[in-house]
Design a protein around this motif. Structure first.
Motif, PDB file in Angstrom:
ATOM      1  N   PRO A  11      41.750  48.449  54.999  1.00 11.00           N
ATOM      2  CA  PRO A  11      42.998  48.072  54.329  1.00 11.00           C
ATOM      3  C   PRO A  11      43.146  46.551  54.234  1.00 11.00           C
ATOM      4  N   VAL A  12      43.249  46.039  53.019  1.00 13.07           N
ATOM      5  CA  VAL A  12      43.394  44.601  52.794  1.00 13.07           C
ATOM      6  C   VAL A  12      44.576  44.336  51.866  1.00 13.07           C
ATOM      7  N   SER A  13      45.095  43.120  51.941  1.00 10.11           N
ATOM      8  CA  SER A  13      46.231  42.757  51.095  1.00 10.11           C
ATOM      9  C   SER A  13      45.807  42.050  49.813  1.00 10.11           C
ATOM     10  N   ASP A  14      44.671  41.394  49.831  1.00  7.59           N
ATOM     11  CA  ASP A  14      44.196  40.631  48.673  1.00  7.59           C
ATOM     12  C   ASP A  14      42.714  40.944  48.486  1.00  7.59           C
ATOM     13  N   VAL A  15      42.400  41.691  47.456  1.00  2.00           N
ATOM     14  CA  VAL A  15      41.034  42.169  47.238  1.00  2.00           C
ATOM     15  C   VAL A  15      40.064  41.016  47.029  1.00  2.00           C
ATOM     16  N   ASP A  16      40.438  40.045  46.223  1.00  2.72           N
ATOM     17  CA  ASP A  16      39.525  38.934  45.957  1.00  2.72           C
ATOM     18  C   ASP A  16      39.285  38.079  47.201  1.00  2.72           C
ATOM     19  N   ARG A  17      40.323  37.889  48.008  1.00  3.01           N
ATOM     20  CA  ARG A  17      40.150  37.144  49.260  1.00  3.01           C
ATOM     21  C   ARG A  17      39.217  37.903  50.199  1.00  3.01           C
ATOM     22  N   ALA A  18      39.405  39.214  50.310  1.00  6.69           N
ATOM     23  CA  ALA A  18      38.531  40.031  51.155  1.00  6.69           C
ATOM     24  C   ALA A  18      37.094  39.993  50.639  1.00  6.69           C
ATOM     25  N   LYS A  19      36.932  40.091  49.342  1.00  2.00           N
ATOM     26  CA  LYS A  19      35.589  40.028  48.748  1.00  2.00           C
ATOM     27  C   LYS A  19      34.936  38.686  49.057  1.00  2.00           C
ATOM     28  N   GLY A  20      35.681  37.605  48.960  1.00  2.00           N
ATOM     29  CA  GLY A  20      35.158  36.284  49.297  1.00  2.00           C
ATOM     30  C   GLY A  20      34.734  36.197  50.755  1.00  2.00           C
ATOM     31  N   PHE A  21      35.535  36.789  51.649  1.00  2.00           N
ATOM     32  CA  PHE A  21      35.211  36.745  53.073  1.00  2.00           C
ATOM     33  C   PHE A  21      33.944  37.535  53.366  1.00  2.00           C
ATOM     34  N   TYR A  22      33.881  38.771  52.921  1.00  2.00           N
ATOM     35  CA  TYR A  22      32.756  39.634  53.281  1.00  2.00           C
ATOM     36  C   TYR A  22      31.467  39.297  52.517  1.00  2.00           C
ATOM     37  N   VAL A  23      31.587  38.934  51.254  1.00  2.00           N
ATOM     38  CA  VAL A  23      30.380  38.667  50.458  1.00  2.00           C
ATOM     39  C   VAL A  23      29.956  37.205  50.568  1.00  2.00           C
ATOM     40  N   GLU A  24      30.863  36.293  50.289  1.00  2.00           N
ATOM     41  CA  GLU A  24      30.496  34.878  50.251  1.00  2.00           C
ATOM     42  C   GLU A  24      30.397  34.258  51.644  1.00  2.00           C
ATOM     43  N   LYS A  25      31.337  34.574  52.517  1.00  2.00           N
ATOM     44  CA  LYS A  25      31.342  33.963  53.850  1.00  2.00           C
ATOM     45  C   LYS A  25      30.358  34.660  54.794  1.00  2.00           C
ATOM     46  N   LEU A  26      30.436  36.006  54.872  1.00  2.00           N
ATOM     47  CA  LEU A  26      29.570  36.729  55.800  1.00  2.00           C
ATOM     48  C   LEU A  26      28.200  37.061  55.203  1.00  2.00           C
ATOM     49  N   GLY A  27      28.086  37.042  53.893  1.00  2.00           N
ATOM     50  CA  GLY A  27      26.801  37.335  53.259  1.00  2.00           C
ATOM     51  C   GLY A  27      26.466  38.813  53.168  1.00  2.00           C
ATOM     52  N   TRP A  28      27.496  39.667  53.205  1.00  2.00           N
ATOM     53  CA  TRP A  28      27.242  41.093  53.068  1.00  2.00           C
ATOM     54  C   TRP A  28      26.915  41.405  51.613  1.00  2.00           C
ATOM     55  N   ARG A  29      26.116  42.438  51.422  1.00  2.00           N
ATOM     56  CA  ARG A  29      25.693  42.831  50.079  1.00  2.00           C
ATOM     57  C   ARG A  29      26.871  43.424  49.297  1.00  2.00           C
ATOM     58  N   LEU A  30      27.065  42.936  48.085  1.00  2.00           N
ATOM     59  CA  LEU A  30      28.069  43.510  47.188  1.00  2.00           C
ATOM     60  C   LEU A  30      27.420  44.670  46.446  1.00  2.00           C
ATOM     61  N   ASP A  31      27.884  45.874  46.724  1.00  2.00           N
ATOM     62  CA  ASP A  31      27.331  47.074  46.098  1.00  2.00           C
ATOM     63  C   ASP A  31      28.056  47.445  44.817  1.00  2.00           C
ATOM     64  N   ALA A  32      29.350  47.212  44.778  1.00  3.78           N
ATOM     65  CA  ALA A  32      30.136  47.614  43.614  1.00  3.78           C
ATOM     66  C   ALA A  32      31.452  46.862  43.581  1.00  3.78           C
TER      67      ALA A  32
END
Length: 148
Positions: A11-32
């Motif tokens: 559960p997140v409040s801001d999808v783009d912020r969460a995407k930035g954290f997990y993909v750009e900051k942590l380097g997790w793979r963006l699947d979709a």
């Protein structure tokens, strides 16, 4: 029949912020990233080496943002993992172990600072949160227990 945990909804409040954290900051793979329609968006990311993915977005859960606590990532070297996360700008608490030596209590109760004295597999933890406050734990596992 095998049953494998495939996806956890975060559960997140801001999808783009969460995407930035997990993909750009942590380097997790963006699947979709599927913006289906207004109020319904699905973003799926996967931690390196994991068979389980995380999904967040809009219209996916009624849980309040930041209320998922106790998610766990297993690492083979907790010191290296903590260094990598810290170098990405993530604040990590730990390493620590629980006074019982079994797992860890909720929150930060009964934490003993430092690595497990024998660096026993399953014995050392660290923790971090995402921008919403969802809490993740790292657990060092260097040798799997039989059957795991």
């Amino acid at each position: 029949m095998d049953m494998k945990l495939e996806v956890v909804i975060l559960p997140v409040s801001d999808v783009d912020r969460a995407k930035g954290f997990y993909v750009e900051k942590l380097g997790w793979r963006l699947d979709a990233d599927f913006p289906i329609h207004e109020g319904y968006r699905i973003v799926q990311v996967t931690p390196p080496g994991s068979e389980c993915s995380v999904i967040f977005g809009q219209g996916l859960t009624e849980q309040a943002a930041g209320t998922l606590h106790g998610l766990q990532l297993t690492v083979t070297d907790i010191v290296k993992a903590q260094e990598e996360l810290t170098s990405c700008g993530v604040t990590v608490s730990g390493p620590f172990r629980d006074e019982t030596g079994a797992f860890h209590h909720a929150g930060d109760a009964r934490r003993v600072p430092g690595l497990h004295p024998e660096r026993a597999s399953y014995g050392t933890f660290a923790a971090f949160t995402d921008p919403d406050g969802n809490q993740w734990f790292l657990q060092e596992v260097t040798e799997r227990a039989p059957g795991r």
